[in-house]
Design an enzyme around this catalytic site. Structure first.
Site, mmCIF file in Angstrom:
data_model
loop_
_atom_site.group_PDB
_atom_site.id
_atom_site.type_symbol
_atom_site.label_atom_id
_atom_site.label_comp_id
_atom_site.label_asym_id
_atom_site.label_seq_id
_atom_site.Cartn_x
_atom_site.Cartn_y
_atom_site.Cartn_z
ATOM 1 N N THR A 76 -44.409 -14.824 -19.388
ATOM 2 C CA THR A 76 -44.952 -13.926 -18.359
ATOM 3 C C THR A 76 -46.153 -13.146 -18.888
ATOM 4 O O THR A 76 -46.237 -12.855 -20.092
ATOM 5 C CB THR A 76 -43.868 -12.934 -17.882
ATOM 6 O OG1 THR A 76 -44.499 -11.800 -17.278
ATOM 7 C CG2 THR A 76 -43.013 -12.416 -19.025
ATOM 8 N N SER A 126 -39.977 -3.912 -19.707
ATOM 9 C CA SER A 126 -38.590 -3.919 -19.222
ATOM 10 C C SER A 126 -37.780 -4.772 -20.193
ATOM 11 O O SER A 126 -38.353 -5.497 -21.023
ATOM 12 C CB SER A 126 -38.507 -4.541 -17.819
ATOM 13 O OG SER A 126 -38.705 -5.945 -17.903
ATOM 14 N N TYR A 136 -36.154 -7.406 -19.421
ATOM 15 C CA TYR A 136 -36.528 -8.802 -19.124
ATOM 16 C C TYR A 136 -37.798 -9.191 -19.893
ATOM 17 O O TYR A 136 -37.835 -10.232 -20.567
ATOM 18 C CB TYR A 136 -36.750 -8.980 -17.609
ATOM 19 C CG TYR A 136 -37.691 -10.098 -17.273
ATOM 20 C CD1 TYR A 136 -37.322 -11.426 -17.475
ATOM 21 C CD2 TYR A 136 -38.979 -9.844 -16.794
ATOM 22 C CE1 TYR A 136 -38.207 -12.464 -17.199
ATOM 23 C CE2 TYR A 136 -39.863 -10.866 -16.511
ATOM 24 C CZ TYR A 136 -39.470 -12.174 -16.714
ATOM 25 O OH TYR A 136 -40.352 -13.194 -16.444
ATOM 26 N N HIS A 137 -38.824 -8.354 -19.797
ATOM 27 C CA HIS A 137 -40.072 -8.689 -20.506
ATOM 28 C C HIS A 137 -39.848 -8.726 -22.017
ATOM 29 O O HIS A 137 -40.447 -9.518 -22.728
ATOM 30 C CB HIS A 137 -41.172 -7.686 -20.148
ATOM 31 C CG HIS A 137 -41.634 -7.789 -18.724
ATOM 32 N ND1 HIS A 137 -41.268 -6.885 -17.751
ATOM 33 C CD2 HIS A 137 -42.390 -8.719 -18.107
ATOM 34 C CE1 HIS A 137 -41.811 -7.242 -16.596
ATOM 35 N NE2 HIS A 137 -42.487 -8.362 -16.782
ATOM 36 N N LYS A 168 -38.810 -12.034 -23.189
ATOM 37 C CA LYS A 168 -39.913 -13.010 -23.258
ATOM 38 C C LYS A 168 -40.740 -12.810 -24.526
ATOM 39 O O LYS A 168 -41.303 -13.755 -25.069
ATOM 40 C CB LYS A 168 -40.805 -12.875 -22.021
ATOM 41 C CG LYS A 168 -40.100 -13.230 -20.721
ATOM 42 C CD LYS A 168 -39.877 -14.726 -20.586
ATOM 43 C CE LYS A 168 -39.323 -15.084 -19.232
ATOM 44 N NZ LYS A 168 -39.130 -16.513 -19.027
HETATM 45 N N1 NAD Z 1 -41.153 -15.893 -10.100
HETATM 46 C C1 NAD Z 1 -42.184 -15.326 -10.721
HETATM 47 O O1 NAD Z 1 -42.998 -14.634 -10.101
HETATM 48 C C2 NAD Z 1 -42.382 -15.546 -12.209
HETATM 49 C C3 NAD Z 1 -43.505 -14.964 -12.813
HETATM 50 C C4 NAD Z 1 -43.706 -15.143 -14.185
HETATM 51 C C5 NAD Z 1 -42.816 -15.897 -14.925
HETATM 52 N N2 NAD Z 1 -41.727 -16.452 -14.316
HETATM 53 C C6 NAD Z 1 -40.785 -17.214 -15.143
HETATM 54 O O2 NAD Z 1 -40.565 -18.487 -14.587
HETATM 55 C C7 NAD Z 1 -39.204 -18.866 -14.788
HETATM 56 C C8 NAD Z 1 -38.588 -19.268 -13.462
HETATM 57 O O3 NAD Z 1 -38.664 -18.150 -12.561
HETATM 58 P P1 NAD Z 1 -38.047 -18.263 -11.108
HETATM 59 O O4 NAD Z 1 -38.739 -17.250 -10.275
HETATM 60 O O5 NAD Z 1 -38.023 -19.667 -10.683
HETATM 61 O O6 NAD Z 1 -36.560 -17.724 -11.392
HETATM 62 P P2 NAD Z 1 -35.178 -18.175 -10.713
HETATM 63 O O7 NAD Z 1 -34.174 -17.136 -11.086
HETATM 64 O O8 NAD Z 1 -35.379 -18.482 -9.273
HETATM 65 O O9 NAD Z 1 -34.843 -19.545 -11.478
HETATM 66 C C9 NAD Z 1 -34.272 -19.599 -12.763
HETATM 67 C C10 NAD Z 1 -33.207 -20.684 -12.748
HETATM 68 O O10 NAD Z 1 -32.627 -20.770 -14.049
HETATM 69 C C11 NAD Z 1 -31.220 -20.873 -13.936
HETATM 70 N N3 NAD Z 1 -30.641 -20.328 -15.171
HETATM 71 C C12 NAD Z 1 -30.701 -19.054 -15.642
HETATM 72 N N4 NAD Z 1 -30.014 -18.945 -16.790
HETATM 73 C C13 NAD Z 1 -29.512 -20.165 -17.075
HETATM 74 C C14 NAD Z 1 -28.706 -20.684 -18.118
HETATM 75 N N5 NAD Z 1 -28.251 -19.906 -19.094
HETATM 76 N N6 NAD Z 1 -28.359 -22.002 -18.104
HETATM 77 C C15 NAD Z 1 -28.795 -22.801 -17.090
HETATM 78 N N7 NAD Z 1 -29.556 -22.363 -16.058
HETATM 79 C C16 NAD Z 1 -29.906 -21.069 -16.048
HETATM 80 C C17 NAD Z 1 -30.873 -20.076 -12.683
HETATM 81 O O11 NAD Z 1 -29.639 -20.462 -12.094
HETATM 82 C C18 NAD Z 1 -32.073 -20.366 -11.770
HETATM 83 O O12 NAD Z 1 -31.846 -21.464 -10.926
HETATM 84 C C19 NAD Z 1 -38.490 -17.681 -15.429
HETATM 85 O O13 NAD Z 1 -38.312 -17.906 -16.797
HETATM 86 C C20 NAD Z 1 -39.434 -16.535 -15.198
HETATM 87 O O14 NAD Z 1 -39.346 -15.592 -16.219
HETATM 88 C C21 NAD Z 1 -41.483 -16.300 -12.972
#
Ligand code: NAD
Length: 403
Positions: A145, A187, A189-190, A193
């Site tokens: 991120t 945070s 979460y961050h 990362k």
């Molecule tokens: N959505 C955003 O705006 C955004 C922005 C920057 C970075 N990201 C990064 O992109 C990635 C995906 O984001 P997203 O919005 O699709 O999130 P999301 O929560 O919709 O998807 C994450 C998926 O990972 C699965 N998961 C989590 N922990 C797990 C584990 N231990 N074993 C197996 N599966 C697991 C969850 O069930 C979920 O389906 C994340 O790592 C997030 O940090 C997202």
């Protein structure tokens, strides 16, 4: 290519899996469906009616004639099964989305802080160990991120792609060194990362794993051409105070007749990317693995930056909504500048989809179609960064009749 998509049931992972499958890659999803379970705990649902994973996969088979594999596996706790899947599939690339990804959720309670660290750090480390132990030479693409850099640390200087060149004073004069950009998480979460970054750096240096870390901006939009092919393929749309992200929340709020919730002055500047560009960037990263395995390749996966208040005003103008200024539940600067380098993706052929009225309208239409599923009592952010911080009351508890 044979590609494993970890977290492939999520908001970014699902459209990415379909896009890569459509482009001819062989896709297997690993997901423990934890994101769906968190929705149950929070008593909220995606605004769009996402279907169970088996129905989604069957629908994709019907409309595309292509099969996507699925393994329900917890990366943080089921190391041996992960090794078995890696050895069975022998992927050429692994895309790692599978982490708890909401900053507000990570700050909600002691339990969610601990869960976020346990889940994210262990999942990433298990994956790195498993790749190293099996000797499978897959290139790893991780979703990080922009938040690892923090906001405002370098003033108006553009944020580089992962590394900074610094001068180190020594008794014999200055020497130049390249270091990871200082981590400045806002945070828990961050913070996970930024811990991921250190693990990547070690496993690249020590084990020669080929790693690309994508520092992604806030993703907006819902549908891609693939998820729009059949209603059963529809993508997730989070709007609640924990998981909803700012621009999608504004679109949803405008569509259901809720004031747009700006935190503080709205002077925060953030980087954005449309979901259609997220899936393209992943394919670019997967098909162009880094040449030098000893150094993690870091790319900023963003297309534009905007001030939150400017976005709110734009949505309010285009869609006719009011703006509500609410107490900010986060500990962050009221205002910050943000300029971000994204030269590497542009050089690799990304053609940015930037914010336009047409795309805002499309987002509003998706939100309006499912407005009746919204629970207005889940919209205001209630997770605060420190106990005792002020939050707002619900602005409305019943949706206006026209929504
Ligand atoms: N959505 C955003 O705006 C955004 C922005 C920057 C970075 N990201 C990064 O992109 C990635 C995906 O984001 P997203 O919005 O699709 O999130 P999301 O929560 O919709 O998807 C994450 C998926 O990972 C699965 N998961 C989590 N922990 C797990 C584990 N231990 N074993 C197996 N599966 C697991 C969850 O069930 C979920 O389906 C994340 O790592 C997030 O940090 C997202």
């Amino acid at each position: 290519m044979r590609v494993l998509v970890l977290g492939g049931d999520g908001f970014c992972g699902w459209p990415t899996s379909l896009y890569l499958s459509d482009r001819g890659h062989d896709i297997t999803i690993i997901d423990n469906l934890s994101r769906r379970k968190i929705d149950i705990d929070l008593e909220v649902e995606s605004l769009t009616p996402i279907r169970p994973i088996s129905e989604r996969l069957a629908a994709w088979g019907e409309v595309s004639g292509r099969e996507i594999g699925f393994v329900n596996l917890d990366l943080a706790t089921e190391y041996d099964r992960l090794v078995g899947v890696l050895e069975g599939i022998r992927p050429e690339a692994v895309v790692h989305f599978a982490e708890q990804r909401a900053a507000p959720y990570s700050m909600r309670t002691t339990h969610t802080k601990r869960y976020t660290v346990d889940n994210n750090v262990r999942a990433t480390h298990n994956l790195l160990t498993a790749l190293s132990a099996t000797g499978i030479d897959a290139s790893l693409v991780h979703l990080g991120t922009m938040g690892v850099y923090g906001y405002g640390w370098s003033g108006s200087a553009p944020i580089p792609e992962g590394y900074l060149t610094v001068k180190v004073p020594t008794p014999d004069g200055e020497i130049e060194r390249e270091i990871l950009h200082p981590a400045n998480p806002g945070s828990v979460y961050h913070m996970t990362k930024t811990l991921d970054q250190l693990m990547f750096s070690f496993y690249a240096k020590n084990d020669g794993l080929r790693i690309t870390d994508l520092h992604q901006g806030i993703v907006w939009g819902t549908q891609t051409p693939q998820t729009a092919r059949d209603e059963r393929l529809i993508n997730r749309f989070d709007y609640d105070g924990d998981y909803g992200t700012v621009l999608n929340r504004f679109l949803m709020q405008a569509a259901v007749g809720h004031p747009l919730t700006v935190h503080g002055t709205g002077g925060q500047t953030r980087a954005f990317i449309h979901i259609r560009d997220t899936v393209r960037c992943i394919e670019i990263a997967v098909t162009h693995p880094p040449k030098d395995a000893s150094r993690v390749r870091i790319l900023n996966q963003i297309t534009e930056s905007h001030r939150v208040l400017d976005l709110a005003k734009m949505v309010a103008d285009v869609m006719g909504a009011d703006i509500a200024y609410l107490p900010n539940p986060r500990r962050e600067a009221d205002e910050n500048d943000l300029q971000v380098r994204n030269d590497q993706f542009l050089a690799l052929g990304l053609e940015p989809t930037t914010l336009s009225e047409g795309l805002l309208e499309e987002g509003k239409q998706v939100a309006a179609r499912y407005a009746g599923r919204a629970d207005p009592t889940k919209i205001v952010c209630r997770s605060v960064w420190k106990a005792g911080m002020e939050t707002a009351s619900d602005l409305i508890t019943k949706l206006p009749a026209q929504a």
